[in-house]
Every structure is written in structure tokens, then in C-alpha cells.
Design a protein around this motif. Structure first.
Motif, PDB file in Angstrom:
ATOM      1  N   VAL A  25       0.830  -1.204   0.000  1.00 23.85           N
ATOM      2  CA  VAL A  25       0.000   0.000   0.000  1.00 23.85           C
ATOM      3  C   VAL A  25       0.870   1.263   0.000  1.00 23.85           C
ATOM      4  N   GLY A  26       1.919   1.255   0.815  1.00 24.29           N
ATOM      5  CA  GLY A  26       2.722   2.472   1.004  1.00 24.29           C
ATOM      6  C   GLY A  26       3.395   2.965  -0.257  1.00 24.29           C
ATOM      7  N   LEU A  27       3.976   2.027  -1.044  1.00 23.77           N
ATOM      8  CA  LEU A  27       4.680   2.490  -2.247  1.00 23.77           C
ATOM      9  C   LEU A  27       3.719   3.063  -3.295  1.00 23.77           C
ATOM     10  N   GLY A  42       9.903   8.385   0.753  1.00 21.36           N
ATOM     11  CA  GLY A  42       9.438   7.099   1.272  1.00 21.36           C
ATOM     12  C   GLY A  42      10.483   6.566   2.236  1.00 21.36           C
ATOM     13  N   VAL A  43      10.042   6.180   3.433  1.00 24.01           N
ATOM     14  CA  VAL A  43      10.974   5.670   4.443  1.00 24.01           C
ATOM     15  C   VAL A  43      10.636   4.211   4.705  1.00 24.01           C
ATOM     16  N   ASP A  44      11.622   3.336   4.555  1.00 22.53           N
ATOM     17  CA  ASP A  44      11.379   1.920   4.861  1.00 22.53           C
ATOM     18  C   ASP A  44      12.629   1.341   5.509  1.00 22.53           C
ATOM     19  N   ILE A  95       1.720   7.020   7.879  1.00 20.33           N
ATOM     20  CA  ILE A  95       2.275   5.758   8.397  1.00 20.33           C
ATOM     21  C   ILE A  95       1.483   4.607   7.784  1.00 20.33           C
ATOM     22  N   ILE A  96       2.202   3.774   6.980  1.00 18.58           N
ATOM     23  CA  ILE A  96       1.513   2.674   6.262  1.00 18.58           C
ATOM     24  C   ILE A  96       2.338   1.394   6.407  1.00 18.58           C
ATOM     25  N   VAL A  97       2.440   0.913   7.630  1.00 18.74           N
ATOM     26  CA  VAL A  97       3.209  -0.319   7.854  1.00 18.74           C
ATOM     27  C   VAL A  97       2.252  -1.478   8.146  1.00 18.74           C
ATOM     28  N   GLN A  98       2.787  -2.680   8.155  1.00 22.42           N
ATOM     29  CA  GLN A  98       1.957  -3.877   8.338  1.00 22.42           C
ATOM     30  C   GLN A  98       1.393  -3.940   9.758  1.00 22.42           C
ATOM     31  N   THR A  99       0.196  -4.522   9.893  1.00 17.56           N
ATOM     32  CA  THR A  99      -0.449  -4.694  11.203  1.00 17.56           C
ATOM     33  C   THR A  99      -1.051  -6.105  11.261  1.00 17.56           C
ATOM     34  N   PRO A 100      -0.194  -7.117  11.427  1.00 13.37           N
ATOM     35  CA  PRO A 100      -0.705  -8.503  11.386  1.00 13.37           C
ATOM     36  C   PRO A 100      -1.329  -8.947  12.712  1.00 13.37           C
ATOM     37  N   GLU A 110       3.772  -4.184  16.659  1.00 12.67           N
ATOM     38  CA  GLU A 110       5.172  -3.782  16.850  1.00 12.67           C
ATOM     39  C   GLU A 110       5.665  -2.870  15.726  1.00 12.67           C
ATOM     40  N   ALA A 111       5.378  -3.257  14.470  1.00 16.93           N
ATOM     41  CA  ALA A 111       5.852  -2.437  13.335  1.00 16.93           C
ATOM     42  C   ALA A 111       5.239  -1.041  13.410  1.00 16.93           C
ATOM     43  N   LEU A 112       3.944  -1.003  13.735  1.00 13.52           N
ATOM     44  CA  LEU A 112       3.243   0.282  13.818  1.00 13.52           C
ATOM     45  C   LEU A 112       3.847   1.152  14.917  1.00 13.52           C
ATOM     46  N   SER A 114       6.819   0.909  16.262  1.00 12.71           N
ATOM     47  CA  SER A 114       8.204   1.329  15.994  1.00 12.71           C
ATOM     48  C   SER A 114       8.206   2.431  14.923  1.00 12.71           C
ATOM     49  N   ALA A 115       7.263   2.373  13.991  1.00 12.31           N
ATOM     50  CA  ALA A 115       7.153   3.464  13.008  1.00 12.31           C
ATOM     51  C   ALA A 115       6.735   4.758  13.714  1.00 12.31           C
ATOM     52  N   ALA A 116       5.768   4.637  14.660  1.00  6.75           N
ATOM     53  CA  ALA A 116       5.304   5.828  15.396  1.00  6.75           C
ATOM     54  C   ALA A 116       6.458   6.426  16.208  1.00  6.75           C
ATOM     55  N   HIS A 272      -3.347  -9.719   3.316  1.00  2.74           N
ATOM     56  CA  HIS A 272      -3.017  -9.031   4.569  1.00  2.74           C
ATOM     57  C   HIS A 272      -4.183  -8.184   5.071  1.00  2.74           C
ATOM     58  N   CYS A 273      -5.427  -8.552   4.727  1.00  2.00           N
ATOM     59  CA  CYS A 273      -6.563  -7.755   5.207  1.00  2.00           C
ATOM     60  C   CYS A 273      -7.661  -8.654   5.764  1.00  2.00           C
ATOM     61  N   ILE A 274      -8.383  -9.314   4.864  1.00  2.00           N
ATOM     62  CA  ILE A 274      -9.624  -9.981   5.276  1.00  2.00           C
ATOM     63  C   ILE A 274      -9.404 -11.091   6.319  1.00  2.00           C
ATOM     64  N   VAL A 343       1.779 -13.623  -0.927  1.00  2.00           N
ATOM     65  CA  VAL A 343       1.444 -14.981  -0.452  1.00  2.00           C
ATOM     66  C   VAL A 343       0.967 -14.964   1.005  1.00  2.00           C
ATOM     67  N   ARG A 344       0.765 -13.788   1.566  1.00  2.00           N
ATOM     68  CA  ARG A 344       0.364 -13.740   2.978  1.00  2.00           C
ATOM     69  C   ARG A 344      -1.009 -14.395   3.162  1.00  2.00           C
ATOM     70  N   GLU A 345      -1.077 -15.328   4.100  1.00  2.00           N
ATOM     71  CA  GLU A 345      -2.321 -16.051   4.448  1.00  2.00           C
ATOM     72  C   GLU A 345      -2.927 -16.795   3.255  1.00  2.00           C
TER      73      GLU A 345
HETATM   74  N1  LIG Z   1      -2.171  -5.105   1.166  1.00  2.00           N
HETATM   75  C1  LIG Z   1      -3.377  -4.644   0.998  1.00  2.00           C
HETATM   76  O1  LIG Z   1      -4.058  -5.000   0.047  1.00  2.00           O
HETATM   77  C2  LIG Z   1      -4.009  -3.632   1.941  1.00  2.00           C
HETATM   78  C3  LIG Z   1      -5.161  -2.956   1.539  1.00  2.00           C
HETATM   79  C4  LIG Z   1      -5.721  -2.022   2.400  1.00  2.00           C
HETATM   80  C5  LIG Z   1      -5.122  -1.806   3.651  1.00  2.00           C
HETATM   81  N2  LIG Z   1      -4.003  -2.497   4.018  1.00  2.00           N
HETATM   82  C6  LIG Z   1      -3.399  -2.197   5.313  1.00  2.00           C
HETATM   83  O2  LIG Z   1      -2.279  -1.353   5.040  1.00  2.00           O
HETATM   84  C7  LIG Z   1      -1.216  -1.620   5.965  1.00  2.00           C
HETATM   85  C8  LIG Z   1       0.051  -1.950   5.197  1.00  2.00           C
HETATM   86  O3  LIG Z   1      -0.153  -3.154   4.496  1.00  2.00           O
HETATM   87  P1  LIG Z   1       0.845  -3.625   3.356  1.00  2.00           P
HETATM   88  O4  LIG Z   1       0.200  -4.768   2.684  1.00  2.00           O
HETATM   89  O5  LIG Z   1       1.292  -2.462   2.547  1.00  2.00           O
HETATM   90  O6  LIG Z   1       2.073  -4.139   4.258  1.00  2.00           O
HETATM   91  P2  LIG Z   1       3.517  -4.515   3.722  1.00  2.00           P
HETATM   92  O7  LIG Z   1       4.035  -5.548   4.666  1.00  2.00           O
HETATM   93  O8  LIG Z   1       3.466  -4.828   2.266  1.00  2.00           O
HETATM   94  O9  LIG Z   1       4.342  -3.183   3.874  1.00  2.00           O
HETATM   95  C9  LIG Z   1       4.767  -2.656   5.091  1.00  2.00           C
HETATM   96  C10 LIG Z   1       6.127  -1.993   4.874  1.00  2.00           C
HETATM   97  O10 LIG Z   1       6.453  -1.270   6.048  1.00  2.00           O
HETATM   98  C11 LIG Z   1       7.831  -1.431   6.297  1.00  2.00           C
HETATM   99  N3  LIG Z   1       8.092  -1.142   7.720  1.00  2.00           N
HETATM  100  C12 LIG Z   1       7.803  -1.900   8.801  1.00  2.00           C
HETATM  101  N4  LIG Z   1       8.168  -1.252   9.932  1.00  2.00           N
HETATM  102  C13 LIG Z   1       8.683  -0.063   9.545  1.00  2.00           C
HETATM  103  C14 LIG Z   1       9.231   1.039  10.250  1.00  2.00           C
HETATM  104  N5  LIG Z   1       9.316   1.044  11.575  1.00  2.00           N
HETATM  105  N6  LIG Z   1       9.689   2.088   9.540  1.00  2.00           N
HETATM  106  C15 LIG Z   1       9.616   2.084   8.188  1.00  2.00           C
HETATM  107  N7  LIG Z   1       9.104   1.077   7.466  1.00  2.00           N
HETATM  108  C16 LIG Z   1       8.645   0.007   8.138  1.00  2.00           C
HETATM  109  C17 LIG Z   1       8.120  -2.864   5.906  1.00  2.00           C
HETATM  110  O11 LIG Z   1       9.506  -3.050   5.654  1.00  2.00           O
HETATM  111  C18 LIG Z   1       7.258  -2.998   4.648  1.00  2.00           C
HETATM  112  O12 LIG Z   1       7.970  -2.657   3.472  1.00  2.00           O
HETATM  113  C19 LIG Z   1      -1.720  -2.742   6.862  1.00  2.00           C
HETATM  114  O13 LIG Z   1      -2.247  -2.186   8.036  1.00  2.00           O
HETATM  115  C20 LIG Z   1      -2.819  -3.388   6.049  1.00  2.00           C
HETATM  116  O14 LIG Z   1      -3.781  -3.998   6.877  1.00  2.00           O
HETATM  117  C21 LIG Z   1      -3.425  -3.384   3.179  1.00  2.00           C
END
Ligand SMILES: NC(=O)c1ccc[n+]([C@@H]2O[C@H](COP(=O)([O-])OP(=O)(O)OC[C@H]3O[C@@H](n4cnc5c(N)ncnc54)[C@H](O)[C@@H]3O)[C@@H](O)[C@H]2O)c1
Length: 442
Positions: A25-27, A42-44, A95-100, A110-112, A114-116, A272-274, A343-345
Motif C-alpha cells: 500500500v505504502g509504495l 518514502g521511508v522503509d 504511516i503505512i506499515v503492516q499490522t498482522p 510492533e511495526a506500527l 516502531s514506526a510511530a 493481509h486484510c480480510i 502470499v500472505r495467508e
Molecule cells: N495489502 C493490501 O491490500 C491492503 C489494503 C488495504 C489496507 N491495508 C493495510 O495497510 C497496511 C500496510 O499493508 P501492506 O500490505 O502495505 O504491508 P507490507 O508488509 O506490504 O508493507 C509494510 C512496509 O512497512 C515497512 N516497515 C515496517 N516497519 C517499519 C518502520 N518502523 N519504519 C519504516 N518502514 C517500516 C516494511 O519493511 C514494509 O515494506 C496494513 O495495516 C494493512 O492492513 C493493506
């Protein structure tokens, strides 16, 4: 920076934007923000992603993404970095990091967090911070806000904080970010107003503002709606299989009713959602002594579907007098969804792992993914299906919809089983070719 000045620079696209997390989503979001004219960083934490973006390449397979990354990096509007310190120069931080969830289905933030923390350490006065990640109810105000205030700045006065969950769907992420309506929740009115002005420059869809607590729940109930609806379709599929009618025919006809909108049954729900967002609601409800029995049952039904595929396969092989353990099974599709590389889930994981555990000779294929879960993987379909007793379609990749089964028949065992886990084939056509056809819901 004063609130009014911040509104103006956001409106005029003079604001500098940082996007923390450059994943699925972030990119796309960072590239669209940059294409609107904002200087975007973009910060990753993943240097491979950062290097790819700076080399004008996309690390993921998403239609149109590589082109927009190329153009925006080339134009000097988008750059990527692993240095969180670069957040300091930004007026808007997303802030658009993973939330598993973990194995107990508890949210893992944790990722969220640490990003915050990285944002807090580099927060300038007069910045708008927006959490786009999908989060459990209350997270923005109760978890993110205190971390950001550890900077010494006060929320609502020295900086602004909002939540605006991303609602785009993979394979259409770029398009949907730019046209979908957006819900924006602020910790106060000014935060919501600022975030609203920003998203009005990103999407042509409507932007709805409300309290942050409402908006967090909106995203969760949207995905839960879909999960429950898919589970209902899966229940219908199981019923139809038992009574010998085709669930897809029944569902398509039911959907002619003006107030009925069934989803489709299938081999399982991934991504990574449903599969995880409903647990954010289930776990929150439990804290308040509320049992979300319908949502839980739906989750259970959907996560059982890969095992239903396995049962169907085993019984079809048995009918032919074959022992599944001595069979060769070809699995088509590792990704959780058609035409993506995520391939998540994915339901392919329990299917392949369970077959492997039973000693089955498992071969797998995917045009977008280059890994599997222990089977013999190949990008060449002919290698995978050669002498197979059964072929299981797990993912509805377009490539599989165009397969020539007349050719495949010559490579596979006589009367081979085609198990259509996504109902992408015409059962009659497949049977006419001499295959044994099984599909979810028929
Ligand atoms: N994938 C989807 O289709 C989708 C759709 C709608 C909403 N979402 C939600 O959007 C969010 C992101 O999902 P995603 O699929 O893009 O996840 P993702 O795992 O593809 O991307 C997360 C990125 O954040 C980076 N990251 C983690 N911690 C970090 C930090 N502290 N600082 C900087 N970068 C950091 C990771 O290296 C990774 O590249 C989740 O909450 C998800 O539920 C996802």
C-alpha cells in the motif's frame, strides 16, 4: 508552522510528504502523492525496497506501479531512504506499515509502534501525521498519540493526528487510491480538516470526515462484511455440493434480486486484510465481554475451506481407486489472489503443507511468485502437471483461465481430476475432455 499555513501548503501541494512503509500500500500511495506534485520521501527499514525504488523499479507486482515509480523518481519528486531522520523535513507524514495478528489472532502492532516512535523522534512542530494502516479500535488516540507526544509536542496544538485507512484492492491499487471515496478521522476537528484537504488532492472520490474512533471501525467492518459474505457463500457451496446442484448458478440467480449481493465461494480467503481484520473486532469485543459469534463463525468457515479442498480431492481420488499418498498432485497458484505476488495467508500454504505431510508428491506453479511451501515448484506449467493424478486450482490468475486443457490432458494421467477451487472453468467443457471435474460448490 501555523495551522492556516499548513492548510495552504497542503492545498497548494507545496507540503513535503513522508510515507513510512513502502509495501503493497505504502509504495503506490507514495508514488501517487509524488505524482500530484508533492515532494515525497518514502521511508522503509528494508534497504532492498529502498534501493529498488531509488533505481526506479517496483519491488512488487502491481499494474502500473513500476511506470509511476519510474516517472516520479526520474522527476525528482519521489525518493526513498532507510533514514527515519528524513521525516523531520516533512509537513505531512503517512504511516503505512503492516499490522498482522499472531498465532492466537491477537493484533501485533510492533511495526506500527516502531514506526510511530521513529516519527516521534523526528517530529517537527506543525506536522500532520496520518495513520493509514488498518488498526484496532482506539489505537490512534490511545497508542499512537502518546508515542508521538513523547516528542514533547502536544497533539492538536503542536501537531495534528488523523486516521485514514487505505481501502484499495491489489491489482487496482493505483486506480482505487485515486478514485475511491476516503474516510478521514481526526483526533480533533482541525486534524480531520487538514487530512481532508490532503486527501481531496489525492482522490477524485468523496472525502468523509468523522471522529477517529468511528473511522477506525469503518475499515474493520468493511473487511468483516466481505469475510462474512464470503463465508455465507461458502456455506451455500457446501450445501449445494451435498444436494447436487451448482452453487454458482444459484448465487448468480439470487443476485438478480435487487437486495441480494452474494460474494463467491472459493478455496479460502487470504491476503493481509480480510483474514486478520475481523480479529481486530473480535478481540476488542472480548475486552468488553461481547462475543461476536457471527464474525467468528465466518472466520472459521473461511479458514476451513482449504481443508474442504483437500477432503474433496481425497474423496475424488478414492473414487478412482487411488491412494492420495501415492498420487501426484499439481497445485496451480501460490498467491492468495489472482494476478498478485502476495502470499500472505494464502490458502495454498495449508493445502501444500497438508499434502506434503501426508507424503503426497506435490508440484506447484505460480506465474508471479517464485516460492512455495515445500512442494516442487516450477514456473513451467507442463513440468508441474506431467503425469499428475490431479490438478488443483487455488488462485484465479488470468493465465489459468486461458489454459488449453485439450493439450494438458495429453500430459496428465488418464481421467485426471481437475479441482477448480475458484470456479474459473466451465465444468461441462472439462468433463467433455475426459477429465473428472470437481469444483467448490458443485
Ligand atoms: N495489502 C493490501 O491490500 C491492503 C489494503 C488495504 C489496507 N491495508 C493495510 O495497510 C497496511 C500496510 O499493508 P501492506 O500490505 O502495505 O504491508 P507490507 O508488509 O506490504 O508493507 C509494510 C512496509 O512497512 C515497512 N516497515 C515496517 N516497519 C517499519 C518502520 N518502523 N519504519 C519504516 N518502514 C517500516 C516494511 O519493511 C514494509 O515494506 C496494513 O495495516 C494493512 O492492513 C493493506
Amino acid at each position: 508552522m501555523e495551522y492556516k499555513e499548513l492548510i495552504n501548503i497542503i492545498k497548494n501541494k507545496e507540503a513535503k510528504v513522508a510515507v513510512v512503509g513502502l509495501g503493497y500500500v505504502g509504495l503506490p500511495m507514495a508514488a501517487i502523492v509524488a505524482s500530484r506534485g508533492y515532494f515525497t520521501t518514502g521511508v522503509d527499514i528494508n534497504p532492498d525496497i529502498v534501493n529498488k525504488v531509488n533505481n526506479k523499479k517496483s519491488p512488487i507486482n502491481e499494474p502500473g506501479l513500476e511506470e509511476i515509480v519510474y516517472k516520479t523518481v526520474e522527476a525528482g519528486k519521489l525518493k526513498a531512504t532507510v533514514e527515519a531522520s528524513e521525516i523531520r523535513n516533512s509537513n505531512v507524514v503517512l504511516i503505512i506499515v503492516q499490522t498482522p495478528v499472531d498465532e492466537n489472532k491477537e493484533p501485533r502492532l510492533e511495526a506500527l509502534m516502531s514506526a510511530a516512535k521513529a516519527v516521534a523522534e523526528n517530529l517537527s512542530e506543525g506536522t500532520l501525521v496520518v495513520v493509514e494502516s488498518t488498526i484496532p479500535p482506539g489505537t490512534t488516540r490511545n497508542e499512537i498519540l502518546p508515542v508521538l507526544e513523547s516528542s514533547g509536542l502536544k497533539a492538536g496544538k503542536d501537531f495534528f493526528l488523523a486516521n485514514s485507512p487505505e481501502r484499495a484492492i491489489p491489482t487496482k491499487t493505483l486506480e482505487e487510491i485515486q478514485i475511491n471515496s476516503r474516510v478521514v478521522g481526526g483526533i480533533d476537528e482541525r486534524s480531520a480538516e487538514l487530512a481532508g484537504v490532503f486527501y481531496e488532492n489525492i482522490t477524485s472520490g468523496d472525502v468523509y470526515k468523522d471522529a477517529v474512533e468511528v473511522v477506525e471501525v469503518v475499515k474493520l467492518i468493511e473487511n468483516t462484511f466481505r469475510d462474512v459474505n464470503i463465508a455465507l457463500a461458502n456455506d451455500v457451496a457446501l450445501l449445494c455440493e451435498a444436494i447436487g446442484i451448482d452453487a454458482i448458478k444459484a448465487i448468480n440467480l439470487a443476485n438478480k434480486h435487487p437486495r441480494v449481493n452474494f460474494h463467491m465461494p472459493g478455496a479460502g480467503v487470504g491476503g493481509h486484510c480480510i483474514p486478520k481484520d475481523p480479529y481486530f473486532l473480535i478481540k476488542e469485543a472480548e475486552k468488553h465481554g461481547v462475543n461476536l459469534s457471527v464474525i467468528k463463525a465466518a472466520r472459521e468457515r473461511n479458514s476451513d475451506m482449504p481443508f474442504h479442498v483437500l477432503e474433496t480431492l481425497e474423496s475424488a481420488l478414492k473414487k478412482q481407486g487411488k491412494d492420495i499418498k501415492k498420487s501426484k498432485v499439481a497445485v496451480l497458484g501460490i498467491a492468495y489472489k489472482g494476478n498478485v505476488d502476495d502470499v500472505r495467508e494464502t490458502p495454498a500454504e495449508p493445502i501444500i503443507k497438508t499434502l506434503m505431510k501426508s507424503g503426497v508428491d506435490v508440484f506447484s506453479h505460480d506465474p508471479y511468485v517464485s516460492q512455495d511451501f515445500g512442494g516442487k515448484f516450477s514456473n513451467e506449467i507442463k513440468t508441474v502437471i506431467k503425469n499428475a493424478d490431479a490438478l488443483v486450482i487455488v488462485t484465479d490468475h488470468d493465465e489459468y483461465k486461458k489454459l488449453n486443457f485439450e493439450d494438458l490432458r495429453l500430459l496428465m494421467k488418464d481421467k485426471a481430476i481437475i479441482l477448480d477451487g475458484r470456479r474459473i472453468l466451465n465444468p461441462e467443457d472439462i468433463k467433455r475432455l475426459g477429465f473428472t471435474y470437481c469444483g467448490i460448490g458443485c
